[in-house]
Design a protein around this motif. Structure first.
Motif, mmCIF file in Angstrom:
data_model
loop_
_atom_site.group_PDB
_atom_site.id
_atom_site.type_symbol
_atom_site.label_atom_id
_atom_site.label_comp_id
_atom_site.label_asym_id
_atom_site.label_seq_id
_atom_site.Cartn_x
_atom_site.Cartn_y
_atom_site.Cartn_z
ATOM 1 N N THR A 136 6.457 -0.289 117.378
ATOM 2 C CA THR A 136 5.325 -1.053 117.882
ATOM 3 C C THR A 136 4.424 -1.413 116.706
ATOM 4 O O THR A 136 4.511 -0.793 115.650
ATOM 5 N N PRO A 137 3.574 -2.409 116.823
ATOM 6 C CA PRO A 137 3.207 -3.146 118.036
ATOM 7 C C PRO A 137 4.059 -4.370 118.326
ATOM 8 O O PRO A 137 4.041 -4.874 119.447
ATOM 9 N N GLN A 138 4.785 -4.875 117.338
ATOM 10 C CA GLN A 138 5.583 -6.075 117.549
ATOM 11 C C GLN A 138 7.038 -5.785 117.228
ATOM 12 O O GLN A 138 7.358 -5.289 116.145
ATOM 13 N N VAL A 139 7.900 -6.108 118.176
ATOM 14 C CA VAL A 139 9.333 -5.847 118.021
ATOM 15 C C VAL A 139 10.089 -7.104 118.414
ATOM 16 O O VAL A 139 9.899 -7.632 119.520
ATOM 17 N N ALA A 208 9.484 7.396 122.788
ATOM 18 C CA ALA A 208 9.499 6.403 121.710
ATOM 19 C C ALA A 208 10.388 5.207 122.054
ATOM 20 O O ALA A 208 9.976 4.051 121.847
ATOM 21 N N PRO A 209 11.611 5.419 122.567
ATOM 22 C CA PRO A 209 12.421 4.251 122.947
ATOM 23 C C PRO A 209 11.735 3.348 123.969
ATOM 24 O O PRO A 209 11.819 2.116 123.876
ATOM 25 N N VAL A 210 11.039 3.946 124.938
ATOM 26 C CA VAL A 210 10.350 3.146 125.954
ATOM 27 C C VAL A 210 9.185 2.385 125.333
ATOM 28 O O VAL A 210 8.972 1.200 125.631
ATOM 29 N N ALA A 211 8.423 3.035 124.448
ATOM 30 C CA ALA A 211 7.313 2.340 123.789
ATOM 31 C C ALA A 211 7.805 1.122 123.016
ATOM 32 O O ALA A 211 7.211 0.037 123.085
ATOM 33 N N VAL A 212 8.894 1.284 122.284
ATOM 34 C CA VAL A 212 9.442 0.179 121.496
ATOM 35 C C VAL A 212 10.029 -0.898 122.408
ATOM 36 O O VAL A 212 9.831 -2.103 122.192
ATOM 37 N N ALA A 213 10.747 -0.464 123.447
ATOM 38 C CA ALA A 213 11.344 -1.428 124.370
ATOM 39 C C ALA A 213 10.267 -2.282 125.048
ATOM 40 O O ALA A 213 10.422 -3.498 125.209
ATOM 41 N N ARG A 214 9.176 -1.652 125.443
ATOM 42 C CA ARG A 214 8.083 -2.411 126.066
ATOM 43 C C ARG A 214 7.489 -3.417 125.089
ATOM 44 O O ARG A 214 7.160 -4.546 125.465
ATOM 45 N N ALA A 215 7.337 -3.009 123.842
ATOM 46 C CA ALA A 215 6.794 -3.920 122.834
ATOM 47 C C ALA A 215 7.699 -5.123 122.617
ATOM 48 O O ALA A 215 7.235 -6.194 122.218
ATOM 49 N N ALA A 216 8.997 -4.941 122.892
ATOM 50 C CA ALA A 216 9.947 -6.045 122.761
ATOM 51 C C ALA A 216 10.016 -6.914 124.014
ATOM 52 O O ALA A 216 10.741 -7.909 124.041
ATOM 53 N N GLY A 217 9.284 -6.530 125.057
ATOM 54 C CA GLY A 217 9.265 -7.312 126.286
ATOM 55 C C GLY A 217 10.313 -6.909 127.302
ATOM 56 O O GLY A 217 10.552 -7.644 128.276
ATOM 57 N N LEU A 218 10.927 -5.740 127.134
ATOM 58 C CA LEU A 218 11.955 -5.288 128.063
ATOM 59 C C LEU A 218 11.346 -4.604 129.286
ATOM 60 O O LEU A 218 10.216 -4.116 129.249
ATOM 61 N N HIS A 219 12.121 -4.567 130.351
ATOM 62 C CA HIS A 219 11.738 -3.818 131.549
ATOM 63 C C HIS A 219 12.027 -2.346 131.317
ATOM 64 O O HIS A 219 13.101 -1.976 130.813
ATOM 65 N N THR A 220 11.095 -1.478 131.710
ATOM 66 C CA THR A 220 11.304 -0.029 131.661
ATOM 67 C C THR A 220 10.771 0.585 132.950
ATOM 68 O O THR A 220 9.684 0.210 133.411
ATOM 69 N N SER A 221 11.527 1.517 133.532
ATOM 70 C CA SER A 221 11.080 2.194 134.748
ATOM 71 C C SER A 221 12.003 3.361 135.055
ATOM 72 O O SER A 221 13.031 3.552 134.388
ATOM 73 N N ASP A 239 15.563 10.337 134.553
ATOM 74 C CA ASP A 239 16.263 9.052 134.667
ATOM 75 C C ASP A 239 15.395 7.921 134.164
ATOM 76 O O ASP A 239 14.166 8.028 134.102
ATOM 77 N N LEU A 240 16.047 6.833 133.793
ATOM 78 C CA LEU A 240 15.315 5.647 133.357
ATOM 79 C C LEU A 240 16.210 4.425 133.367
ATOM 80 O O LEU A 240 17.446 4.536 133.376
ATOM 81 N N ILE A 241 15.543 3.280 133.338
ATOM 82 C CA ILE A 241 16.196 1.987 133.138
ATOM 83 C C ILE A 241 15.470 1.273 132.003
ATOM 84 O O ILE A 241 14.236 1.211 131.989
ATOM 85 N N ILE A 242 16.214 0.771 131.054
ATOM 86 C CA ILE A 242 15.697 -0.153 130.044
ATOM 87 C C ILE A 242 16.632 -1.352 130.054
ATOM 88 O O ILE A 242 17.844 -1.199 129.868
ATOM 89 N N CYS A 243 16.085 -2.518 130.322
ATOM 90 C CA CYS A 243 16.956 -3.699 130.391
ATOM 91 C C CYS A 243 16.160 -4.959 130.112
ATOM 92 O O CYS A 243 14.923 -4.973 130.148
ATOM 93 N N ARG A 244 16.885 -6.016 129.838
ATOM 94 C CA ARG A 244 16.246 -7.318 129.707
ATOM 95 C C ARG A 244 15.608 -7.667 131.048
ATOM 96 O O ARG A 244 16.167 -7.381 132.112
ATOM 97 N N PRO A 245 14.411 -8.259 131.033
ATOM 98 C CA PRO A 245 13.668 -8.456 132.284
ATOM 99 C C PRO A 245 14.399 -9.294 133.315
ATOM 100 O O PRO A 245 14.222 -9.086 134.522
ATOM 101 N N GLU A 246 15.230 -10.214 132.864
ATOM 102 C CA GLU A 246 15.933 -11.069 133.820
ATOM 103 C C GLU A 246 16.987 -10.302 134.627
ATOM 104 O O GLU A 246 17.481 -10.806 135.642
ATOM 105 N N HIS A 247 17.337 -9.089 134.200
ATOM 106 C CA HIS A 247 18.325 -8.301 134.931
ATOM 107 C C HIS A 247 17.690 -7.194 135.771
ATOM 108 O O HIS A 247 18.401 -6.514 136.524
ATOM 109 N N ALA A 248 16.386 -7.011 135.673
ATOM 110 C CA ALA A 248 15.741 -5.863 136.305
ATOM 111 C C ALA A 248 15.912 -5.867 137.818
ATOM 112 O O ALA A 248 16.229 -4.834 138.419
#
Length: 259
Positions: A136-139, A208-221, A239-248
């Motif tokens: 972060t802050p930009q990925v 840390a992976p979720v923080a970076v993924a969010r900074a890249a604009g990915l869906h996390t939940s 459990d978790l999901i990290i994915c491109r937002p169009e697939h969430a």
């Protein structure tokens, strides 16, 4: 045995994003040295040395640079005074110890994240054997290859059944790799499209992976679509999901019913 890596002292006035990046990167460089120094050691000795040396480095650096902050680490006793702290560093000094102990593998990581008053506010995932530390802050988000089936990142040793279900129902294929950080960063880099995990993780595995993924604009939940929450009394976060937002939406339509 001391590391051959020369790590310059980090300035005390450094901001949290830069600090997370530098600490993860420097811990990763130290781990590369440990790998070289103990190249002929048994895997257990190498794993233990990596965990210990990286933990010592990160704990010492944070105590010097952020003495008022709490720490939650996989490699340290959980001090529950962190629950009253406004700022908590959540770290995994070596994520993917199995892969770290296997010569030539690059799918292991160092996780450094900062939680502040309910939110992840900074994070870095060092992939030392790949020579990169997304932070972060930009990925930058890698391009998606729309000409091939969806790629679902999954553990090479403990692939969850749910990931296989997502893969089958979406017509994708599994990409096996080690560390949770490596899988999450594969989505960030455009080497995978979806990372689904179910069956057991802790806060340090994903913060840390979720923080970076969010900074890249990915869906996390969570797999039921609810938010991932950190600095909880029980750090188990299975459990978790990290994915491109169009697939969430499509992924959650599958996973929410199995949560």
């Amino acid at each position: 045995m001391s590391s051959r890596t020369s790590i310059e002292p980090t300035p005390a006035g450094i901001d949290d994003h830069t600090l997370a990046h530098q600490l993860a990167t420097d811990a990763g460089r130290l781990l590369l040295d440990v790998r070289r120094e103990l190249a002929d050691a048994e895997p257990r000795e190498l794993k233990d040395a990596g965990d210990r040396r990286s933990q010592e480095f990160l704990a010492t650096a944070l105590a010097r640079l952020r003495p008022d902050d709490a720490i939650l680490s996989e490699e340290a006793v959980d001090d529950l005074t962190r629950l009253a702290a406004p700022r908590v560093w959540i770290i995994d000094p070596l994520d993917g110890t199995r892969e770290f102990s296997e010569p030539g593998r690059s799918d292991w990581a160092v996780h450094v994240a900062l939680w502040e008053r309910g939110e992840l506010v900074a994070g870095a995932v060092a992939l030392p054997a790949q020579g990169i530390t997304p932070a972060t802050p930009q990925v930058g988000l890698g391009p998606q290859d729309s000409d091939q089936p969806l790629r679902v990142a999954v553990s090479r040793t403990r692939p969850p059944e749910l990931a296989g279900t997502v893969c089958r129902e979406l017509g994708g294929w599994l990409v096996q790799m080690g560390s949770a950080g490596a899988k999450a960063m594969a989505v960030v880099q455009g080497k995978a499209d979806i990372y689904v995990h179910a069956g057991g993780q802790y806060e340090w595995d994903s913060a840390a992976p979720v923080a970076v993924a969010r900074a890249a604009g990915l869906h996390t939940s969570r797999i039921d679509g609810t938010p991932l929450r950190y600095n909880q009394p029980d750090p188990h976060l299975p459990d978790l999901i990290i994915c491109r937002p169009e697939h969430a939406r499509a992924v959650l339509a599958i996973t929410a019913n199995r949560a």
